[in-house]
Design an enzyme around this catalytic site. Structure first.
Site, PDB file in Angstrom:
ATOM      1  N   VAL A 324       1.242  -1.300  -0.253  1.00 37.27           N
ATOM      2  CA  VAL A 324      -0.025  -0.563  -0.464  1.00 37.27           C
ATOM      3  C   VAL A 324       0.926   1.432  -0.500  1.00 37.27           C
ATOM      4  CG1 VAL A 324      -1.417   1.610   1.105  1.00 37.27           C
ATOM      5  CG2 VAL A 324      -1.535  -1.170   0.815  1.00 37.27           C
ATOM      6  N   TRP A 327       2.746   1.060  -3.562  1.00 42.45           N
ATOM      7  CA  TRP A 327       1.688   2.065  -4.615  1.00 42.45           C
ATOM      8  C   TRP A 327       1.202   3.180  -4.389  1.00 42.45           C
ATOM      9  CZ3 TRP A 327      -3.862   3.185  -4.362  1.00 42.45           C
ATOM     10  CH2 TRP A 327      -4.310   3.247  -6.053  1.00 42.45           C
ATOM     11  N   HIS A 328       0.933   4.085  -3.227  1.00 47.02           N
ATOM     12  CA  HIS A 328       0.995   5.457  -3.284  1.00 47.02           C
ATOM     13  C   HIS A 328       1.784   6.266  -3.467  1.00 47.02           C
ATOM     14  CE1 HIS A 328      -3.001   4.297  -0.511  1.00 47.02           C
ATOM     15  NE2 HIS A 328      -3.537   5.301  -1.478  1.00 47.02           N
ATOM     16  N   GLY A 329       2.817   5.290  -3.383  1.00 42.91           N
ATOM     17  CA  GLY A 329       3.869   6.875  -4.057  1.00 42.91           C
ATOM     18  C   GLY A 329       5.435   6.261  -3.725  1.00 42.91           C
TER      19      GLY A 329
END
Length: 364
Positions: A324, A327-329
């Site tokens: 997570v 994936w968010h950066g």
């Protein structure tokens, strides 16, 4: 009255919505209803062609080619039917979004930074859709080739309501529901649409009211007001921010969820009000339901989940939050955020296990 300009996400999507996205979503609705009325059997392919055309129009031929290339590579790797290889491919494709040289090349395709960011957001969400399809392909194998063909992958990846920002819907749910041919009632759909639009307008109005009156994000971006505030005021600001985040996602997920309903699909439940939550576990289960289902189905359960040993559960939960955050950066503050959430979930589950012991229950 001027608004608080510091919430990038809200300003960004509202601007894109007014310019083009809402018009393209309206076009999708028209194509969907006409195809349901006249050619129900070919509805997935009509929507696929429309989604590809909308992508081309908004992101240009190069942006369209990037998404098509990601889908093609994912499908090719899925032919080996190895989950680990599929995950490796997905992570490599995701990592290309952070390569400076690739970022610079993509920026040159567009006149504005906003157009580049639209490609970035779209591709990162499409990565999850490609991963979902590829893993389902690995698990179901050649016996179900017709329902896991490249054409079905394109219908799933280019499905327009969820195209730019989600919500996430796993391929097994999408294909099952899209294949189901139900009785179509224009009158029923019209009433669903009217009620849905009224609700979305109410949420949008509430979000705009908060942006214009509360200036939560502007206060957070400046250190002196925070240093001068009492702990009670800081607590109030934190609550106001998460409440705005909740209302914002009622709008951002509410619009595609309404279109999913109009297409005869069952969308993931909209976010649950944060004021009703008191645990990390419930927050993750009921805020972004689509993302939660993805994480549980493709990471948490395959890695052992709650059925494994204590160390196995700790590891599978840590891996889920690591993904997570990445994936968010993958920025440092996201790793801290992921680690704190992981710690919160672990502590809660640990306390639950302790309280379930019969001796402790007798003492209580």
């Amino acid at each position: 009255m001027s608004q608080d300009p510091m919430d990038f996400e809200w300003s960004y999507w509202i601007e894109w919505g007014r310019e083009r996205v809402l018009w393209l979503l309206a076009g999708h609705l028209l194509v969907s209803q006409v195809s349901r009325l006249l050619v129900e059997k070919y509805k997935p392919w009509c929507l696929m062609v429309y989604g590809m055309a909308a992508c081309w129009l908004l992101l240009g031929i190069k942006g369209f080619a990037v998404i098509l290339l990601h889908a093609t590579i994912s499908f090719a790797v899925a032919q080996f039917q190895l989950s680990l290889l599929t995950w490796l491919c997905s992570l490599i494709l995701l990592s290309t979004l952070r390569v400076p040289a690739v970022e610079e090349a993509k920026r040159k395709w567009y006149d504005t930074e906003n157009e580049y960011y639209l490609l970035l957001f779209t591709v990162s969400v499409r990565c999850l859709f490609c991963t979902s399809f590829s893993l389902e392909y690995c698990w179901h194998g050649p016996a179900q080739k017709s329902s896991h063909s490249f054409l079905w992958m394109l219908a799933y990846v280019f499905y327009y309501p969820t195209f730019h920002n989600g919500p996430l819907m796993n391929f097994d749910e999408f294909s099952k529901q899209m294949r189901k041919q139900e009785a179509f009632s224009l009158k029923t759909n019209l009433s669903i649409l009217i009620v849905g639009i009224i609700r979305i307008f109410f949420w949008w109005f509430l979000a705009e009211l908060m942006i214009h009156l509360m200036y939560i994000h502007a206060l957070y971006s400046s250190a002196p007001p925070l240093e001068a505030a009492s702990y009670w005021a800081l607590g109030g600001l934190a609550l106001a921010q998460v409440l705005f985040f909740y209302v914002k996602y009622l709008v951002l997920y509410g619009v595609p969820a309404l279109l999913l309903q109009m297409d005869g699909l069952k969308p993931p439940a909209l976010p649950c009000c944060v004021s009703l939550m008191h645990s990390f576990t419930k927050m993750w289960r009921s805020f972004d339901v689509g993302l939660h289902r993805f994480l549980v189905r493709y990471i948490y359960v395959p890695m052992g989940g709650s059925q494994s040993s204590l160390l196995g559960t700790l590891f599978s939960t840590a891996l889920t939050f690591a993904f997570v955050s990445y994936w968010h950066g993958g920025q440092s503050y996201l790793w801290y955020w992921g680690a704190l959430n992981w710690l919160g979930v672990i502590v809660e589950n640990g306390v639950k296990r302790i309280l379930s012991v019969s001796v402790i229950q007798d003492l209580i």
